[in-house]
Design a protein around this motif. Structure first.
Motif, PDB file in Angstrom:
ATOM      1  N   THR B 263      -3.601  33.281  -9.803  1.00  0.00           N
ATOM      2  CA  THR B 263      -3.710  32.543 -11.059  1.00  0.00           C
ATOM      3  C   THR B 263      -4.169  33.537 -12.107  1.00  0.00           C
ATOM      4  O   THR B 263      -4.425  34.697 -11.785  1.00  0.00           O
ATOM      5  CB  THR B 263      -4.687  31.353 -10.921  1.00  0.00           C
ATOM      6  OG1 THR B 263      -4.631  30.542 -12.095  1.00  0.00           O
ATOM      7  CG2 THR B 263      -6.111  31.815 -10.686  1.00  0.00           C
ATOM      8  N   ASP B 264      -4.256  33.100 -13.336  1.00  0.00           N
ATOM      9  CA  ASP B 264      -4.546  34.025 -14.425  1.00  0.00           C
ATOM     10  C   ASP B 264      -5.811  34.857 -14.142  1.00  0.00           C
ATOM     11  O   ASP B 264      -6.909  34.314 -14.028  1.00  0.00           O
ATOM     12  CB  ASP B 264      -4.740  33.230 -15.728  1.00  0.00           C
ATOM     13  CG  ASP B 264      -4.853  34.165 -16.918  1.00  0.00           C
ATOM     14  OD1 ASP B 264      -4.244  35.255 -16.875  1.00  0.00           O
ATOM     15  OD2 ASP B 264      -5.560  33.802 -17.879  1.00  0.00           O
ATOM     16  N   GLY B 265      -5.638  36.166 -13.995  1.00  0.00           N
ATOM     17  CA  GLY B 265      -6.766  37.077 -13.791  1.00  0.00           C
ATOM     18  C   GLY B 265      -7.154  37.286 -12.353  1.00  0.00           C
ATOM     19  O   GLY B 265      -7.934  38.183 -12.036  1.00  0.00           O
ATOM     20  N   ILE B 266      -6.662  36.464 -11.440  1.00  0.00           N
ATOM     21  CA  ILE B 266      -6.998  36.605 -10.013  1.00  0.00           C
ATOM     22  C   ILE B 266      -5.757  37.051  -9.253  1.00  0.00           C
ATOM     23  O   ILE B 266      -4.728  36.375  -9.288  1.00  0.00           O
ATOM     24  CB  ILE B 266      -7.531  35.287  -9.412  1.00  0.00           C
ATOM     25  CG1 ILE B 266      -8.781  34.822 -10.161  1.00  0.00           C
ATOM     26  CG2 ILE B 266      -7.839  35.477  -7.924  1.00  0.00           C
ATOM     27  CD1 ILE B 266      -9.326  33.484  -9.673  1.00  0.00           C
ATOM     28  N   THR B 267      -5.882  38.181  -8.566  1.00  0.00           N
ATOM     29  CA  THR B 267      -4.741  38.760  -7.858  1.00  0.00           C
ATOM     30  C   THR B 267      -5.084  38.979  -6.399  1.00  0.00           C
ATOM     31  O   THR B 267      -6.221  39.326  -6.068  1.00  0.00           O
ATOM     32  CB  THR B 267      -4.353  40.109  -8.511  1.00  0.00           C
ATOM     33  OG1 THR B 267      -4.027  39.884  -9.886  1.00  0.00           O
ATOM     34  CG2 THR B 267      -3.160  40.751  -7.810  1.00  0.00           C
TER      35      THR B 267
END
Lengths: 278, 276
Positions: B263-267
């Motif tokens: 999700t946005d910012g989490i990889t």
């Protein structure tokens, strides 16, 4: 030098000491020990497994405990439906460690340690055990096997917990949890399991200030579990459930309480607040 | 029974022969007589923002990570490291493993107050009888456990074509930690540092963790100074932190990394390791 001058110097030194953290406090923890009997609620004539464990969680939350030791903890089995330790940990915002005694269908049976503070290391150990029916059987022992090894496979485990003593410093304490055999008379199995626990968790020469909690299945700890009695202090007890501290003289008991479990279990919860003496 | 026993020994011998030739560093294909080679591969999932922020900024972040973790672990043979779950994420992580019957261990990265620690969580498939932790400095630890990870052994011919692939399970002594100060790196390396203490227990550990970007070189120097048989490979460089993989080159190698945004910012970084 005037008294007023000395007072001012003293005040400055005190402020500097506080600012530098020199007055870091020693750890104080509240620990609760409870045999939850696999979440089987008494119904007057027997016990029924409950799917809704919110009453158990409420009781634990109301103890205000920083650390919790739980016995007879069945989890993730077919009849439980889900992993109960994490369910409680989620509700209480705690870190958790499972001490497996044996597998049970798709899940496990054993003990649990929960902590408000991080668990930095942990380990569990199976008590010596053989079953009359051979490998792969973990309960309903009989005959000489029962007398030598006890009714079912038991375990002991510990969690090394990082307890803060100031805003920037913390100390590790070791919390040990076990559930000793309940069935055999005389007490040889419980005596052996106490010796095994002391050796496994190094309670007679602890690396860290230590606490042991659990249903040790004796009301005569001095004679039945001397390995623990001789190297620890009994901080609290209610019937078969005990909280011990190690080494001797290391902790001060500031409060104890027994919390009635009503129809949730045949054991009440034992709670102790402990302060490390250094 | 005799025939079963014979085939069991034959299989064990074949496995031993397959692994015996593995000797090159860095996770490259291992050359065999006649030009053929063997490639080993197993992946550790490392989920991170690679910043100073906690992993979960909202419950929707936790829901997205929940979906990823339980998909990644459904093969019943791998491990996920959730970087910076912190105190705010304790309940999120516990909640995401209730239904899936997964288990967790913790890495204390540092202390932020009287009741607050930066913490990472290791999620795995079965209860563990030992999670080991070594203090680096006050509040910061390198912690981990031996986990069984699904992997593959791939045979290639002299032209690099795949001739056979076997699914295997690899036992990895997996640890994690974070380095954000030079003092931590100095405490980890050096003659009496934490790394040498870990070596005295077992030389085969693999540490996959994070280091402040500007300290990567200092970490690499400290590791090789402590023991030239070890290396700290840079796995991925993020905006504030880099992922590193620290290992003894005699036992392990780094094949590479692939990223997938959760999700946005989490990889999720799939760290591909080889063994020898």
């Amino acid at each position: 030098m005037s008294r007023n001058h000395l007072f001012k110097i003293g005040a400055v030194l005190l402020a500097l000491s506080v600012a530098s953290g020199a007055f870091a406090q020693t750890p104080e923890v509240t620990i609760a020990s409870w045999n939850v009997r696999s979440f089987e609620v008494s119904n007057g004539s027997g016990q029924n497994l409950t799917d809704d464990i919110s009453d158990y969680i409420t009781l634990l939350r109301n103890t205000g405990a920083d650390i919790i030791a739980l016995n007879e903890f069945e989890t993730a089995t077919g009849r439980m439906g889900r992993e109960r330790m994490s369910e409680i940990a989620s509700a209480l915002g705690m870190y958790a460690y499972y001490i497996e005694s044996y597998p049970k269908d798709v899940g496990y049976y054993g003990n649990v340690i929960l902590s408000r503070y991080p668990i930095v290391s942990a380990a569990s150990h199976l008590m010596p055990y053989e079953n009359v029916n051979g490998d792969g059987y973990y309960d309903h022992n009989s005959g000489t096997y029962l007398e030598q090894y006890g009714s079912d496979q038991r375990s002991v485990g510990y969690a090394d917990i990082l307890v803060p003593v100031s805003a920037s410093e913390s100390r590790v304490i070791r919390v040990v949890c076990s559930h000793f055999d309940h069935y055999v008379s005389p007490d040889a199995v419980r005596t052996m399991q106490a010796e095994e626990s002391v050796e496994f968790a190094s309670l007679d020469n602890p690396s860290y200030p230590s606490i042991m909690a659990g249903d040790l299945n004796t009301t005569s700890p001095a004679t039945v579990i001397p390995a623990i009695w001789n190297c620890g202090d009994q901080a609290a007890a209610n019937g078969l459930d005990h909280i011990f501290t190690f080494p001797k003289g290391a902790w001060t008991v500031t409060d104890t309480e027994t919390v009635s479990s009503g129809n949730l279990s045949d054991h009440n919860a034992v709670v102790a607040t402990l302060t490390l003496n250094e | 029974m005799r025939i079963n026993g014979y085939y069991k020994w034959l299989l064990m011998l074949s496995a031993a022969m397959a692994f015996a030739g593995c000797s090159k560093d860095g996770g490259d294909d291992t050359q065999q007589p006649g030009g053929s080679s063997i490639k080993t591969s197993a992946k550790v999932q490392f989920v991170s923002r690679l910043t100073d922020a906690s992993l979960f900024s909202s419950s929707s972040d936790a829901d997205e990570v929940d979906g990823f973790v339980n998909t990644a672990l459904n093969d019943n043979g791998t491990v996920v490291l959730l970087d910076r779950t912190d105190k705010s994420g304790v309940s999120y992580v516990a909640d995401m493993i209730v239904a899936s019957r997964k288990w967790s261990g913790f890495v204390s990265l540092g202390q932020n107050g009287t009741d607050d620690f930066d913490v990472s969580t290791i999620v795995f498939n079965n209860p563990s009888d030992r999670i080991s932790g070594y203090q680096i400095l006050s509040g910061s630890y390198v912690s981990g456990l031996s986990v069984d990870i699904s992997g593959t052994v791939t045979n290639l011919d002299a032209d690099g074509n795949v001739t056979n692939t076997n699914n295997v399970t690899v036992s990895v002594p997996f640890y994690s930690c974070r380095f954000e100060t030079e003092d931590q790196i100095n405490a980890f390396g050096g003659a009496s540092g934490v790394m040498n203490v870990m070596k005295s227990v077992s030389r085969e550990f693999v540490v996959i963790g994070t280091v402040k970007n500007d300290l990567m070189q200092a970490l690499q120097s400290a590791v090789t100074s402590a023991d030239s048989g070890y290396t700290a490979a840079e796995v991925f460089k993020g905006s504030e932190y880099s992922i590193f993989m620290l290992y003894a080159t005699r036992y392990w190698g780094f094949n590479g990394v692939s990223e997938s945004e959760i999700t946005d910012g989490i990889t999720a970084y799939a760290v591909d390791i080889s063994w020898k």
